[in-house]
Design a protein around this motif. Structure first.
Motif, PDB file in Angstrom:
ATOM      1  N   ARG A   6       0.864  -1.193   0.000  1.00 40.80           N
ATOM      2  CA  ARG A   6       0.000   0.000   0.000  1.00 40.80           C
ATOM      3  C   ARG A   6       0.890   1.228   0.000  1.00 40.80           C
ATOM      4  O   ARG A   6       1.981   1.228   0.574  1.00 40.80           O
ATOM      5  N   LEU A   7       0.422   2.297  -0.618  1.00 36.56           N
ATOM      6  CA  LEU A   7       1.093   3.589  -0.547  1.00 36.56           C
ATOM      7  C   LEU A   7       0.132   4.539   0.156  1.00 36.56           C
ATOM      8  O   LEU A   7      -0.921   4.884  -0.379  1.00 36.56           O
ATOM      9  N   ALA A  23      -1.820   1.831  10.339  1.00 33.64           N
ATOM     10  CA  ALA A  23      -1.368   0.720   9.500  1.00 33.64           C
ATOM     11  C   ALA A  23      -0.360  -0.147  10.256  1.00 33.64           C
ATOM     12  O   ALA A  23      -0.438  -1.380  10.215  1.00 33.64           O
ATOM     13  N   LEU A  24       0.569   0.475  10.964  1.00 37.97           N
ATOM     14  CA  LEU A  24       1.551  -0.290  11.751  1.00 37.97           C
ATOM     15  C   LEU A  24       0.860  -1.122  12.824  1.00 37.97           C
ATOM     16  O   LEU A  24       1.218  -2.277  13.065  1.00 37.97           O
ATOM     17  N   ARG A  29       4.188  -3.068   7.797  1.00 39.36           N
ATOM     18  CA  ARG A  29       5.530  -2.602   8.152  1.00 39.36           C
ATOM     19  C   ARG A  29       5.988  -1.568   7.119  1.00 39.36           C
ATOM     20  O   ARG A  29       5.581  -1.627   5.950  1.00 39.36           O
ATOM     21  N   LEU A  30       6.818  -0.649   7.575  1.00 47.03           N
ATOM     22  CA  LEU A  30       7.320   0.401   6.692  1.00 47.03           C
ATOM     23  C   LEU A  30       8.188  -0.200   5.593  1.00 47.03           C
ATOM     24  O   LEU A  30       8.914  -1.168   5.814  1.00 47.03           O
ATOM     25  N   ALA A  50       5.254   4.022   1.831  1.00 45.96           N
ATOM     26  CA  ALA A  50       4.908   2.672   1.407  1.00 45.96           C
ATOM     27  C   ALA A  50       4.928   1.751   2.623  1.00 45.96           C
ATOM     28  O   ALA A  50       5.763   1.897   3.513  1.00 45.96           O
ATOM     29  N   VAL A  51       3.979   0.808   2.645  1.00 50.27           N
ATOM     30  CA  VAL A  51       3.911  -0.196   3.704  1.00 50.27           C
ATOM     31  C   VAL A  51       3.653  -1.566   3.078  1.00 50.27           C
ATOM     32  O   VAL A  51       3.055  -1.669   2.002  1.00 50.27           O
ATOM     33  N   LEU A  52       4.141  -2.606   3.750  1.00 48.13           N
ATOM     34  CA  LEU A  52       3.980  -3.982   3.306  1.00 48.13           C
ATOM     35  C   LEU A  52       3.363  -4.816   4.420  1.00 48.13           C
ATOM     36  O   LEU A  52       3.528  -4.511   5.596  1.00 48.13           O
TER      37      LEU A  52
END
Length: 68
Positions: A6-7, A23-24, A29-30, A50-52
């Motif tokens: 996701r951005l 989100a965290l 995660r960043l 961005a996050v994964l």
């Protein structure tokens, strides 16, 4: 295992920080450094991060990533 991407974007306010923090807290995660750019049309700074997140399910384009 599938890695979701996701951005997150927002004006440079505390709202952006809360969006990233949420989100965290949901297990994302960043990924990389945050980015900042001036939005000349609106006269504000904009932020992006961005996050994964890894999930135990196959990717489906109909997924609502924010709900994962």
């Amino acid at each position: 295992m599938t890695t979701l991407y996701r951005l997150l974007t927002e004006d440079d306010t505390s709202r952006f920080c809360h969006k990233v923090t949420a989100a965290l807290a949901q297990g994302w995660r960043l990924h990389g450094d945050p980015s900042y750019a001036f939005d000349a049309n609106n006269g504000v700074m904009r932020c992006a991060q961005a996050v994964l997140k890894d999930i135990d399910a196959p990717y489906d384009p109909s997924m609502k990533l924010g709900a994962q």
